[in-house]
Design an enzyme around this catalytic site. Structure first.
Site, PDB file in Angstrom:
ATOM      1  N   VAL A  72     -11.919   6.606  11.188  1.00  0.00           N
ATOM      2  CA  VAL A  72     -10.554   6.089  11.232  1.00  0.00           C
ATOM      3  C   VAL A  72      -9.799   6.676  10.045  1.00  0.00           C
ATOM      4  O   VAL A  72     -10.241   6.542   8.894  1.00  0.00           O
ATOM      5  CB  VAL A  72     -10.533   4.549  11.176  1.00  0.00           C
ATOM      6  CG1 VAL A  72      -9.096   4.030  11.166  1.00  0.00           C
ATOM      7  CG2 VAL A  72     -11.300   3.962  12.350  1.00  0.00           C
ATOM      8  N   TYR A  73      -8.719   7.381  10.332  1.00  0.00           N
ATOM      9  CA  TYR A  73      -7.875   7.965   9.277  1.00  0.00           C
ATOM     10  C   TYR A  73      -6.701   7.038   9.009  1.00  0.00           C
ATOM     11  O   TYR A  73      -6.119   6.466   9.933  1.00  0.00           O
ATOM     12  CB  TYR A  73      -7.374   9.347   9.703  1.00  0.00           C
ATOM     13  CG  TYR A  73      -8.473  10.378   9.674  1.00  0.00           C
ATOM     14  CD1 TYR A  73      -8.715  11.115   8.528  1.00  0.00           C
ATOM     15  CD2 TYR A  73      -9.292  10.579  10.784  1.00  0.00           C
ATOM     16  CE1 TYR A  73      -9.748  12.052   8.487  1.00  0.00           C
ATOM     17  CE2 TYR A  73     -10.328  11.511  10.753  1.00  0.00           C
ATOM     18  CZ  TYR A  73     -10.547  12.241   9.600  1.00  0.00           C
ATOM     19  OH  TYR A  73     -11.567  13.143   9.556  1.00  0.00           O
TER      20      TYR A  73
END
Lengths: 184, 184
Positions: free
Chosen positions: B35-36
């Site tokens: 997850v960025y």
């Protein structure tokens, strides 16, 4: 989760004898060194938030926790939202925070003598540069805050301490205020 | 520490037989879900930084790491400063980041088949929505970057892959570009 917390100035010697008389459970003494960070995008002093990297040493053991504290939700205590995250390596955590623009702002060091009474943590804090305080703390879900806070105030009373003498300012705030008055 | 990384598109089946012929060590397959996060105070796409929360599952084992990646320091590879921090509880880490104003921006999921060759990690990545890639990676101190990058390019050559076909865009960047082209 919320951290319900009431705090007063207190002479530890007399409080310790009351704690023993009430059969409070002694949980040991820890050294806590807290580094508070400033955020690059908001003023935590104004928003009443805090980001803290705590290093805690208890005998041979040490641990590090990163904690976010939200603004106070209650006029009668220091209750705040609190999110805690254990950290393996303090230098990596500090490096990531600094790379993101968070800067170490102030350090609060204290010796905390921890007791348990009536389900609450009673912390006898000896804070470098500030002196002796006592905190009564417990965690609460949002709908329990009032109940848990009233219980914490009862604990203060049972220790012969005055709930009206409560201090809602954090140790960080007290230290910064102290430095401010010295510099003015 | 810096992460030196070269990446190309590659058909895994033919690369695997070359890896076996070269006696590369197979280290197993992991599922990675990254997850960025977007930052509240700067545009990571413009500053070429990234903040990533990776959940990695390998058989029964899983682990979570928060990673900060600095901007690329090199025209000939994807070399970046990288700071990694193992995390016990993914939900606490996410909650602290979100409380500070960081927002989940995009998720990259892939299966990574990991090999070691000549001291480099060779990752055969099958990326959801993007296809098959190969990355050659190693860590380096600042003064070793050029040497380590040249070694990575030699590893590509020994696998019969063309260093001139290198892709310097991250999987996140490729996915966002792909979404952009679909939406336009």
């Amino acid at each position: 989760m919320y951290e319900v917390e009431v705090k007063v100035r207190a002479d530890h010697e007399s409080v310790r004898s009351t704690l023993e008389r009430l059969d409070a459970r002694r949980r040991g003494t820890v050294e806590q060194t807290d580094v508070y960070f400033d955020a690059p995008h908001r003023n935590f002093a104004e928003t009443d938030e805090a980001l803290r990297l705590r290093r805690e040493v208890e005998g041979e053991e040490s641990r590090t926790v990163l904690t976010y504290k939200g603004s106070r939700v209650d006029e009668e205590s220091k209750t705040r939202e609190e999110i805690e995250m254990p950290i393996d390596d303090v230098s990596d955590a500090k490096a990531i925070l600094e790379a993101l623009g968070f800067e170490p702002a102030a350090t609060v060091a204290k010796t905390r003598d921890r007791w348990t009474l009536e389900g609450y943590e009673v912390a006898l804090d000896d804070v470098d540069g500030l002196g002796q305080y006592l905190e009564v703390e417990a965690e609460a879900e949002e709908d329990e805050i009032e109940l848990v806070r009233d219980g914490a105030i009862q604990v203060l009373r049972s220790l012969d301490l005055d709930p009206d003498a409560q201090i809602r300012t954090s140790y960080l705030g007290l230290l910064l205020a102290d430095e401010g008055s010295k510099n003015s």
